[in-house]
Design a protein around this motif. Structure first.
Motif, mmCIF file in Angstrom:
data_model
loop_
_atom_site.group_PDB
_atom_site.id
_atom_site.type_symbol
_atom_site.label_atom_id
_atom_site.label_comp_id
_atom_site.label_asym_id
_atom_site.label_seq_id
_atom_site.Cartn_x
_atom_site.Cartn_y
_atom_site.Cartn_z
ATOM 1 N N VAL A 41 11.899 24.402 57.862
ATOM 2 C CA VAL A 41 10.536 24.335 57.320
ATOM 3 C C VAL A 41 9.989 22.914 57.478
ATOM 4 O O VAL A 41 8.822 22.720 57.820
ATOM 5 N N MET A 44 8.984 22.486 61.023
ATOM 6 C CA MET A 44 7.779 23.267 61.319
ATOM 7 C C MET A 44 6.535 22.617 60.739
ATOM 8 O O MET A 44 5.503 22.537 61.409
ATOM 9 N N THR A 45 6.599 22.151 59.510
ATOM 10 C CA THR A 45 5.409 21.555 58.885
ATOM 11 C C THR A 45 5.080 20.195 59.508
ATOM 12 O O THR A 45 3.935 19.760 59.465
ATOM 13 N N GLU A 46 6.077 19.544 60.098
ATOM 14 C CA GLU A 46 5.786 18.297 60.819
ATOM 15 C C GLU A 46 5.105 18.586 62.156
ATOM 16 O O GLU A 46 4.313 17.793 62.640
ATOM 17 N N ILE A 48 3.177 21.399 62.869
ATOM 18 C CA ILE A 48 1.824 21.919 62.618
ATOM 19 C C ILE A 48 1.452 21.617 61.180
ATOM 20 O O ILE A 48 2.099 22.094 60.255
ATOM 21 N N ASN A 49 0.398 20.849 61.032
ATOM 22 C CA ASN A 49 -0.064 20.518 59.693
ATOM 23 C C ASN A 49 -1.214 21.450 59.347
ATOM 24 O O ASN A 49 -2.343 21.227 59.742
ATOM 25 N N GLN A 50 -0.881 22.528 58.694
ATOM 26 C CA GLN A 50 -1.933 23.474 58.330
ATOM 27 C C GLN A 50 -1.617 24.251 57.069
ATOM 28 O O GLN A 50 -2.461 24.486 56.240
ATOM 29 N N ALA A 51 -0.359 24.595 56.948
ATOM 30 C CA ALA A 51 0.031 25.539 55.908
ATOM 31 C C ALA A 51 -0.372 25.083 54.516
ATOM 32 O O ALA A 51 -0.192 23.937 54.152
ATOM 33 N N GLU A 52 -0.915 26.001 53.750
ATOM 34 C CA GLU A 52 -1.305 25.705 52.380
ATOM 35 C C GLU A 52 -0.189 25.988 51.404
ATOM 36 O O GLU A 52 -0.002 25.285 50.433
ATOM 37 N N LEU A 53 0.522 27.101 51.635
ATOM 38 C CA LEU A 53 1.571 27.491 50.713
ATOM 39 C C LEU A 53 2.637 26.411 50.637
ATOM 40 O O LEU A 53 2.960 25.787 51.619
ATOM 41 N N LEU A 55 5.572 25.718 51.269
ATOM 42 C CA LEU A 55 6.724 26.313 51.946
ATOM 43 C C LEU A 55 7.998 25.521 51.702
ATOM 44 O O LEU A 55 9.081 26.091 51.591
ATOM 45 N N ILE A 58 9.301 26.489 48.361
ATOM 46 C CA ILE A 58 9.896 27.834 48.407
ATOM 47 C C ILE A 58 11.277 27.772 49.050
ATOM 48 O O ILE A 58 12.228 28.389 48.577
ATOM 49 N N ALA A 59 11.386 26.996 50.130
ATOM 50 C CA ALA A 59 12.677 26.857 50.818
ATOM 51 C C ALA A 59 13.708 26.194 49.898
ATOM 52 O O ALA A 59 14.884 26.585 49.879
#
Lengths: 77, 207
Positions: A41, A44-46, A48-53, A55, A58-59
């Motif tokens: 995670v 992934m977040t590094e 694409i910087n978009q996700a709001e949740l 994550l 959660i992980a």
């Protein structure tokens, strides 16, 4: 208690101990997997910087739950 | 001679898109999205479109998840693990649900982070094939030679999603955007960007 009873009792203890070891091993693998998911995670977040949740949160919770289940299995099995 | 009648020009109704807004985690199609960036994005590069596979493509694994969640109920009719002591049975069921959680999480992450990005300079295809393995393919807009979209079948027609095939002159000869919403609009965006690049190239030559 006869000899046969004793052998049977000892065998039954050993069988369930072995089964317990298998369960703990499987859960340990799952704990490692859940830790890798945290890294996944993060990667992934590094990328694409978009996700709001949340994550990452959660992980992390997922990892903590896996760890809790491992400890629970260690205690109750 | 003065004009007798001038017909009003028909204004095409542009579809309502997420123009300028920050797309949510469930957005599969966003034009000029706000607050979207990616790893290799350059400073003055603008994201024109942000795409994912259509939400409906998640239905198969969601249906499987439902079956997996209900699976332990089968044990009431088929006592498969009754030979185990109760504590082992309980732990088996807990482990089953942990595996289901892992399945759901992985499928969800795969959908969220496998994206297609169109910027004013290039197109980027970001794929996460498995844990810790990512593939980022990109090509410049001016390298695009041909753009085609395919949309067929009942489900795809109803939910308006399809594949966009992009032929390029770069190292990566073909890009494919799988099951993206509004493939016709994606094609239109790419064609407009190509035209813009051609105009910029001509202006550059003239200047």
């Amino acid at each position: 208690m006869t000899t046969f009873d004793l052998i049977g009792f000892l065998s039954s203890i050993q069988i369930w101990s072995v089964v317990k070891i298998f369960f703990l091993f499987a859960l340990l693998l799952y704990v490692v997997f859940s830790f890798v998911v945290i890294k996944q995670v993060q990667l992934m977040t590094e990328t694409i910087n978009q996700a709001e949740l949340p994550l990452r949160a959660i992980a992390t919770v997922h990892f903590l739950v896996a760890l809790f289940v491992f400890i629970l299995a260690f205690l109750i099995l | 001679m003065s004009d007798i009648y001038i017909a009003k020009e028909k204004q095409e109704k542009k579809p309502r898109l997420h123009h300028g807004r920050k797309p949510s985690i469930f957005t599969a199609f966003a034009v000029s999205p706000a607050e979207v960036s990616f790893e290799t994005q350059e400073r003055d590069e603008q994201v024109v479109a942000f795409l994912r596979m259509h939400l409906i493509t998640n239905v198969p694994w969601l249906f499987l998840t439902l079956l997996f969640i209900l699976a332990p109920l089968v044990l009431r009719f088929f006592p498969l693990i009754d030979f185990l002591p109760f504590r082992f049975q309980l732990m088996s069921i807990i482990m089953w649900y942990l595996l289901v959680t892992a399945f759901v999480f992985e499928k969800f992450l795969a959908w969220v982070f496998n994206v297609y990005i169109i910027t004013d300079e290039r197109i980027v295809d970001i794929d996460f094939h498995n844990l810790l393995y990512k593939e980022v393919s990109e090509t410049k807009i001016d390298k695009i030679q041909d753009v085609t979209f395919k949309m067929g079948g009942v489900i795809r027609t109803i939910f308006n999603y399809g594949d966009v095939l992009i032929q390029t002159a770069g190292t990566e000869l073909k890009f494919e955007f799988h099951a993206v919403p509004k493939p016709d609009q994606v094609t239109k965006i790419l064609q407009e960007l190509r035209t813009q690049e051609e105009v910029e190239a001509l202006e550059g030559r003239v200047k």
